[in-house]
Scaffold this motif. Sequence first.
Motif, PDB file in Angstrom:
ATOM      1  N   MET A  10      42.700 -15.513  95.249  1.00 56.93           N
ATOM      2  CA  MET A  10      41.600 -15.701  94.032  1.00 56.93           C
ATOM      3  C   MET A  10      41.756 -14.824  93.098  1.00 56.93           C
ATOM      4  O   MET A  10      41.728 -15.018  91.767  1.00 56.93           O
ATOM      5  N   TYR A  24      33.190 -18.335  91.158  1.00 54.90           N
ATOM      6  CA  TYR A  24      33.884 -17.105  91.507  1.00 54.90           C
ATOM      7  C   TYR A  24      33.042 -15.945  92.084  1.00 54.90           C
ATOM      8  O   TYR A  24      33.321 -15.108  93.030  1.00 54.90           O
ATOM      9  N   ARG A  33      34.447 -23.209  91.288  1.00 54.58           N
ATOM     10  CA  ARG A  33      34.745 -22.077  90.265  1.00 54.58           C
ATOM     11  C   ARG A  33      33.703 -21.114  89.975  1.00 54.58           C
ATOM     12  O   ARG A  33      33.110 -20.735  88.925  1.00 54.58           O
ATOM     13  N   GLU A  56      34.632 -21.184  95.527  1.00 54.36           N
ATOM     14  CA  GLU A  56      35.838 -20.882  94.892  1.00 54.36           C
ATOM     15  C   GLU A  56      36.150 -22.341  94.192  1.00 54.36           C
ATOM     16  O   GLU A  56      36.676 -22.352  93.105  1.00 54.36           O
ATOM     17  N   ALA A 103      31.575 -16.616  95.744  1.00 52.34           N
ATOM     18  CA  ALA A 103      32.548 -16.512  96.462  1.00 52.34           C
ATOM     19  C   ALA A 103      33.161 -15.134  96.658  1.00 52.34           C
ATOM     20  O   ALA A 103      33.199 -14.564  97.922  1.00 52.34           O
ATOM     21  N   ARG A 104      33.210 -14.463  95.760  1.00 56.15           N
ATOM     22  CA  ARG A 104      33.483 -13.054  95.831  1.00 56.15           C
ATOM     23  C   ARG A 104      32.567 -12.255  96.660  1.00 56.15           C
ATOM     24  O   ARG A 104      32.917 -11.362  97.691  1.00 56.15           O
ATOM     25  N   TRP A 155      40.835 -14.224  99.403  1.00 57.22           N
ATOM     26  CA  TRP A 155      39.898 -13.479  98.292  1.00 57.22           C
ATOM     27  C   TRP A 155      40.835 -12.874  97.545  1.00 57.22           C
ATOM     28  O   TRP A 155      40.920 -12.804  96.110  1.00 57.22           O
TER      29      TRP A 155
END
Length: 170
Positions: free
Chosen positions: A67, A36, A34, A31, A39-40, A64
């Motif tokens: 974000m 994402y 960047r 995250e 991370a997700r 989460w």
Amino acid sequence: GGGRTARKGWGGGYREGLSSQSLYSTAVAHEKKRDYNAARRIYAGLAEGADDGAAPDGRNFLQWGRMEARLGKLADARRVFARGLRALPQNTQLMHAWAVTEMRANHPDEARHLLKYALEQDPSDGLLYQSLALLEQQQGGLKAAREMLERGTDADPRNVYLWSARGVLE
């Protein structure tokens, strides 16, 4: 949570045998870079573990959801916060984060509902009173804001932020 060893794999950086804490830290690192989507995927995998009976970790849902909100994905943030609260129905940090998300999206009624529900779960949490007072003030309800700050200082008398906010409104 934090020390359990993940059991099953999913795409996006999963390594068999990593603890949920290691995976969570990896998601946060993605995250920050960047990345994402990576991370997700990790956050979602950790949530699936909780769905499968592993002890859920509120930090995963909190990070989460925040974000998704920062990325402007309000519907996704709501889904994450709701999923977290299904797993951890008394987690006032999740409720507060969701309420702040709703406040920022200019949905005061939803925010108010979440903050009041959070206060039912933990009537001693000064941050919840302060957030609700701020919401009421922003909506023009100075009397309600003062009442929240008064209730907050009664419930959390050592909270200097509540006293400071109360002094500003007086």
